[in-house]
Design an enzyme around this catalytic site. Structure first.
Site, PDB file in Angstrom:
ATOM      1  CE  LYS A 185      -3.437  -2.743  -0.079  1.00  0.00           C
ATOM      2  NZ  LYS A 185      -4.526  -3.061   0.825  1.00  0.00           N
TER       3      LYS A 185
HETATM    4  C1  LIG Z   1      -5.528  -3.922   1.301  1.00  0.00           C
HETATM    5  C2  LIG Z   1      -6.960  -3.635   1.272  1.00  0.00           C
HETATM    6  C3  LIG Z   1      -7.793  -3.880   2.373  1.00  0.00           C
HETATM    7  C4  LIG Z   1      -7.337  -4.606   3.605  1.00  0.00           C
HETATM    8  O1  LIG Z   1      -6.222  -4.069   4.232  1.00  0.00           O
HETATM    9  P1  LIG Z   1      -5.279  -5.010   5.109  1.00  0.00           P
HETATM   10  O2  LIG Z   1      -4.367  -4.021   5.783  1.00  0.00           O
HETATM   11  O3  LIG Z   1      -4.566  -5.934   4.185  1.00  0.00           O
HETATM   12  O4  LIG Z   1      -6.135  -5.728   6.083  1.00  0.00           O
HETATM   13  C5  LIG Z   1      -9.128  -3.509   2.276  1.00  0.00           C
HETATM   14  N1  LIG Z   1      -9.620  -2.953   1.165  1.00  0.00           N
HETATM   15  C6  LIG Z   1      -8.854  -2.717   0.087  1.00  0.00           C
HETATM   16  C7  LIG Z   1      -9.475  -2.086  -1.129  1.00  0.00           C
HETATM   17  C8  LIG Z   1      -7.507  -3.070   0.096  1.00  0.00           C
HETATM   18  O5  LIG Z   1      -6.764  -2.873  -0.988  1.00  0.00           O
END
Ligand SMILES: *Cc1c(COP(=O)(O)O)cnc(C)c1O
Length: 392
Positions: A185
């Site tokens: 991310k």
């Molecule tokens: C990565 C992601 C999540 C979940 O986040 P985590 O930190 O992996 O639990 C939720 N929604 C979207 C659109 C994502 O890309």
């Protein structure tokens, strides 16, 4: 990574400042529920133009907290886009709510406000906008619909930390927004997440929810010299540690330069892919907004002469290019088909049609010229090979 290694679709950037920030916490007295957590929460809230930030152990836990804070319960419907990571819809199920799938727009695969409005019923409580690929949703249209029907507008902004609309952080356009700090991310804390918003009551509910449903955390009790505490609701242990928070604050300082680096890579892709336009085109990338470019997704053009997506995917993976597909419509997963009645007839024809013709190309701030060149050479190879296969 040498030329023989693979190019991932995303990769974190960690430098000495990040390592020093974590070491400093490790040598101090608070490893969790300490001052680094609060500092990171303030940093992210300020960066996204909000009053509060409440950190969570990951983005999924933050989504769960957000659904709890707004009171989603059995009988409530929450509209989510067909194309998103499963966690968006799972968070609705955790609270006993019902996810209703809205279709996406063909040009950018973001939630389609018109279809959202079609799917509103007397039980609808909230709309979750997902800034797919890092592009902010059409918040003005979604806000108008939410207001007209008395609904909450929530954001899954896991792709879009740093995105802007008319100079304003897009995370400030929903009632609350959620970020993820997973390594792929925009910034990372290894695992981590946060909810940002403005309402003090929501902030209180979020903090309680991430700490067992107890009304004060360990540090607050230590300050008051009181052993008493009350568990007033069923909560979880969804805390982020100070080690992670310190990494997050250090990462956040570099985000603006990373966003610029990714915007440059996206611009290069657009120019370089122009010669393949008979086959591929980038999803619509609106210049009036600041896109966070979490993903760079290309689409197979109707009537193209390219081999199909799975063939190209396999060729590129064989050449060490970490292409990916984001995402299989949530309702198609076996669990949803078996256990979630609204997943059986979701009526999302655009999502169903689009999913077989999209591919995410690698994009990340630390991508080297060499890595970029390898991706492009691999696409070039696939286009040529497709022509030969057709001629044969
Ligand atoms: C990565 C992601 C999540 C979940 O986040 P985590 O930190 O992996 O639990 C939720 N929604 C979207 C659109 C994502 O890309």
């Amino acid at each position: 990574m040498g030329s023989q290694g693979s190019v991932p679709y995303s990769r974190q950037s960690i430098d000495q400042d990040d390592i020093d920030a974590v070491l400093k916490v490790l040598k101090g007295s608070w490893l969790t529920t300490g001052p680094a957590v609060e500092a990171f929460e303030q940093d992210v809230a300020e960066f996204s133009g909000r009053q509060f930030g409440v950190s969570f152990s990951n983005g999924t836990a933050a989504l769960h907290g957000m659904m709890h804070a707004v009171g989603i319960e059995p009988g409530d419907e929450v509209i989510v886009p067909a194309i998103t990571f499963v966690a968006t819809a799972n968070a609705v199920l955790y609270q006993g709510g019902t996810p209703i799938f809205a279709d996406v727009k063909a040009d950018d695969l973001l939630i389609d406000p018109q279809d959202v409005e079609r799917k509103i019923t007397a039980n609808t409580k909230a709309i979750v906008a997902v800034d797919y690929a890092g592009k902010p949703c059409d918040y003005s249209a979604l806000r108008a619909i939410a207001d007209r029907h008395g609904l909450l507008l929530l954001a899954d902004a896991c792709h879009s930390l740093g995105a802007e609309v008319a100079g304003q952080p897009s995370a400030a356009l929903a009632d609350m927004a959620v970020f993820s700090f997973h390594p792929v991310k925009p910034i990372t804390t290894a695992e981590g997440g946060m909810v940002v918003g403005d309402d003090d009551e929501w902030a209180k509910l979020l903090k309680r929810f991430r700490g067992h449903g107890i009304d004060a955390d360990f540090r607050q009790r230590a300050e008051k010299r009181d052993w008493r505490y009350q568990m007033v609701a069923l909560g979880y242990n969804y805390r982020l540690s100070d080690l992670q928070a310190a990494l997050g604050s250090s990462q956040l300082k570099k985000l603006p330069s990373w966003l610029e680096a990714k915007a440059e890579i996206a611009q290069r892709y657009r120019c370089d892919l122009a010669r393949f336009q008979d086959f591929l085109c980038p999803l619509s990338m609106d210049d009036s907004i600041r896109h966070a470019y979490h993903l760079f997704v290309v689409q197979w053009k109707a009537g193209n002469k390219l081999q199909d997506r799975d063939w190209v995917f396999e060729q590129m993976r064989k050449q060490g290019i970490g292409v990916n597909v984001h995402y299989e419509p949530v309702y198609r997963h076996p669990f949803y088909q078996e256990s979630v009645p609204t997943a059986r007839a979701p009526e999302c024809p655009v999502a169903d049609r689009s999913i077989d013709g999209i591919l995410s190309l690698p994009i990340f701030a630390g991508m080297t010229q060499h890595e970029y060149g390898r991706v492009l050479a691999s696409i070039d190879h696939c286009v040529r090979a497709s022509r030969l296969l057709r001629a044969a």
